[in-house]
Design a protein around this motif. Structure first.
Motif, short mmCIF file in Angstrom:
data_model
loop_
_atom_site.label_atom_id
_atom_site.label_comp_id
_atom_site.label_asym_id
_atom_site.label_seq_id
_atom_site.Cartn_x
_atom_site.Cartn_y
_atom_site.Cartn_z
N UNK A 53 0.82 -1.21 0.00
CA UNK A 53 0.00 0.00 0.00
C UNK A 53 0.86 1.26 0.00
N UNK A 54 1.77 1.30 0.96
CA UNK A 54 2.57 2.51 1.14
C UNK A 54 3.50 2.73 -0.05
N UNK A 55 4.07 1.65 -0.54
CA UNK A 55 4.97 1.78 -1.69
C UNK A 55 4.24 2.38 -2.88
N UNK A 56 3.00 1.97 -3.04
CA UNK A 56 2.20 2.49 -4.15
C UNK A 56 2.01 4.01 -3.93
N UNK A 57 1.76 4.34 -2.68
CA UNK A 57 1.54 5.76 -2.35
C UNK A 57 2.80 6.57 -2.62
N UNK A 58 3.95 6.00 -2.25
CA UNK A 58 5.21 6.68 -2.48
C UNK A 58 5.41 6.95 -3.96
N UNK A 59 5.09 5.97 -4.74
CA UNK A 59 5.22 6.12 -6.18
C UNK A 59 4.41 7.29 -6.69
N UNK A 60 3.18 7.41 -6.18
CA UNK A 60 2.31 8.49 -6.63
C UNK A 60 2.81 9.85 -6.16
N UNK A 61 3.26 9.90 -4.91
CA UNK A 61 3.77 11.16 -4.37
C UNK A 61 4.95 11.65 -5.21
N UNK A 62 5.84 10.70 -5.53
CA UNK A 62 7.02 11.07 -6.31
C UNK A 62 6.62 11.59 -7.68
N UNK A 68 8.57 12.12 -0.15
CA UNK A 68 8.08 10.89 0.48
C UNK A 68 9.10 10.30 1.44
N UNK A 69 10.09 11.08 1.77
CA UNK A 69 11.20 10.58 2.58
C UNK A 69 10.73 9.92 3.88
N UNK A 70 9.79 10.54 4.57
CA UNK A 70 9.32 10.01 5.86
C UNK A 70 8.73 8.61 5.70
N UNK A 71 7.92 8.45 4.67
CA UNK A 71 7.31 7.14 4.42
C UNK A 71 8.38 6.10 4.08
N UNK A 72 9.34 6.53 3.28
CA UNK A 72 10.39 5.58 2.88
C UNK A 72 11.17 5.09 4.08
N UNK A 73 11.43 6.01 5.00
CA UNK A 73 12.16 5.62 6.20
C UNK A 73 11.33 4.61 7.00
N UNK A 74 10.05 4.87 7.10
CA UNK A 74 9.19 3.96 7.86
C UNK A 74 9.14 2.58 7.20
N UNK A 75 9.10 2.57 5.89
CA UNK A 75 9.01 1.30 5.17
C UNK A 75 10.29 0.49 5.25
#
Length: 426
Positions: A53-62, A68-75
């Motif tokens: 889910x989150x990876x997909x979101x990161x893709x869209x944000x980018x 999307x740095x914060x999400x990437x760190x969490x993932x």
RNA sequence: GGAGAGUUGGCUGAGUGGUCGAAAGCGAUGGAUUGCUAAUCCAUUGAGGGGGUACUAACUCCCUCCGCGGGUUCGAAUCCCGCACUCUCCGCCA
């Protein structure tokens, strides 16, 4: 291999079958590992879902130029956690699988209960054992006198327990092989194949020789190949990993191969002559059928093997094996035993088994049913026949008072019309 | 043994980092049309696993799988490494 779901739902029945067959699979351990596996799997899947889910979101944000740095760190964190649990899960699954490979097939409901050969049930007999007006001699004397085998030189070439056929003895093997293959291909609907005599580990696991019987098998150390103990191994694996069409079933295959067995643990038993040797010739029949038909197919298979003995004019009996005598992978099995009038005993020349879906599950052989769903086929196989003991019976049954040997009519065409085998001139 | 190319669903075959489980075609299944066959049109169509409602059917959510095994990355059919197999060429050989 049995289905985990099935074991879960029928743990008692499976444990009972393990005991009846004298196997040592640990059903309790399997159930515990299964429980553990599902617990880990639930966690891993939950986190994998989050990561997706989150990876997909990161893709869209980018894509929108957002940070999307914060999400990437969490993932990164979630990823580490997944990795740790995946490793653990894999260990559990490997342990579970190892256990599962030791669970034998369950005997069919109508298989007679019993511990040893005295509990086998004789189903029928065919032919009348020949009466002699002279003292019939044992096969090893006949063979030696007629120059058909040479064990001394066989030992020189390989070692004890190997056969070496000479002259008409060698030709008789060839004649029998051709005769049997011709019978099965022209009269019984089988397709002939001539497979490799070496098989890899996956094949041996597929048909159920491994892991249990590794000690009985010859192995080529350098490449980890196994010399096949029976054509069943390569021929059943013919369709390994495939999905067949229901319209193509049943499939009948037959093959001649040499068979190799170490016979570890049987030293001193049946050492004389051809009864038990490390390499022998055999014609095998293998069937791939729809589950609904497999027991009818088993009866037909036995009939195909019997046809060989009948054509050769040899007396035999059909035994239904009891639960304790069933092999690891078999659900039901008939043995054919031929009568040897010189040795005055019965010799097993064929073993015809229904494995139901046991081998198919291990070897992943399926067919697409008329409803479009893939299902496991049922596999069967039977010897048709093993040659050494057939040859023993021929020698003893067709011996003449003068020491010569009559050639069974069915084989004469394969021996250039030869009617009698006599001792070579000294 | 050396060099190169390849391995994707039942089959053929596209796809080189972000709704790709995967285009298209074939096949199969259901339906329409049809005197029969053929043809045409519409629809459906990968597998395995876990959970929930249901509690053999059905429904639903999720995970995994693009030869196999590792790695990189928030994310891999797609990039990197190892292995297996197939094909071509060279060498050797029954």
């Amino acid at each position: 291999m049995l289905e985990l779901k099935f074991i879960r739902a029928n743990a008692d029945a499976v444990a009972k079958a393990v005991a009846a067959k004298g196997e040592k699979a640990d059903i309790t351990a399997i159930l515990a590992l299964d429980e553990k596996r599902r617990a880990y799997l639930r966690d891993v899947e939950k986190w994998r879902s989050e990561r997706n889910d989150v990876s997909r979101k990161i893709g869209e944000m980018k894509k929108h130029g957002e940070d999307a740095e914060a999400l990437m760190v969490r993932m990164r964190d979630v990823g580490d956690r997944i990795k740790v649990h995946e490793t653990k899960l894999k260990e559990i699954e490997e342990a579970l699988n190892e256990h599962l490979l030791w669970v034998p097939n369950i005997p069919a409901p109508d298989v007679p209960p019993g511990a040893d050969e005295s509990d086998n049930v004789e189903v029928r007999r065919w032919g009348t054992p020949r009466e002699f007006d002279f003292q019939p001699r044992p096969h090893w004397e006949i063979a030696t006198d007629l120059g058909l085998v040479d064990f001394t030189r066989a030992a020189r070439m390989a070692g004890a327990g190997f056969a070496l056929f000479t002259g008409l003895g060698a030709k008789l093997e060839r004649a029998l092989i051709s005769f049997m293959l011709d019978l099965h291909t022209t009269m019984h609907g089988y397709t002939e194949i001539l497979p490799p005599y070496l098989a890899n580990r996956e094949c041996m696991l597929g048909t159920g020789q491994l892991p249990k019987l590794e000690e009985d098998m010859y192995n080529t150390r350098q490449d980890d190949f196994f010399l096949i103990p029976t054509a069943e191994v390569p021929v059943t694996n013919f369709y390994r990993g495939e999905i067949l069409s229901a319209f193509d079933l049943p499939k009948y295959l037959t093959a001649y191969t040499a068979c190799f067995r170490r016979e570890a643990g049987s030293y001193g038993k049946d050492t004389r002559g051809l009864i038990r040797v490390h390499q022998f010739d055999k014609v095998e029949m293998v069937k791939f059928v729809e589950p609904e038909t497999s027991y009818d197919e088993l009866e037909k298979l036995v009939g195909n093997a019997e046809a060989v003995l009948q054509a050769l004019g040899l007396s035999y009996r059909v035994l239904e094996l009891c639960t304790g005598e069933l092999s690891f992978a078999a659900a039901k099995c008939y043995d054919l035993e031929v009568w040897a009038p010189g040795a005055q005993r019965w010799f097993e020349v064929s073993s015809c088994s229904n494995f139901e879906a046991f081998q198919a599950r291990r070897a992943n052989i399926r067919y697409r049913g008329k409803d479009g769903k893939p299902r496991f086929v049922h596999t069967l196989n039977g010897s048709g026949l093993a040659l050494p003991r057939t040859v023993i019976a021929i020698r003893e049954t067709y011996q003449n008072a003068d020491g010569s040997l009559s050639v069974p009519e069915a084989l004469r065409g394969y021996l250039g019309g030869l009617e009698t085998i006599s001792a070579p001139a000294k």
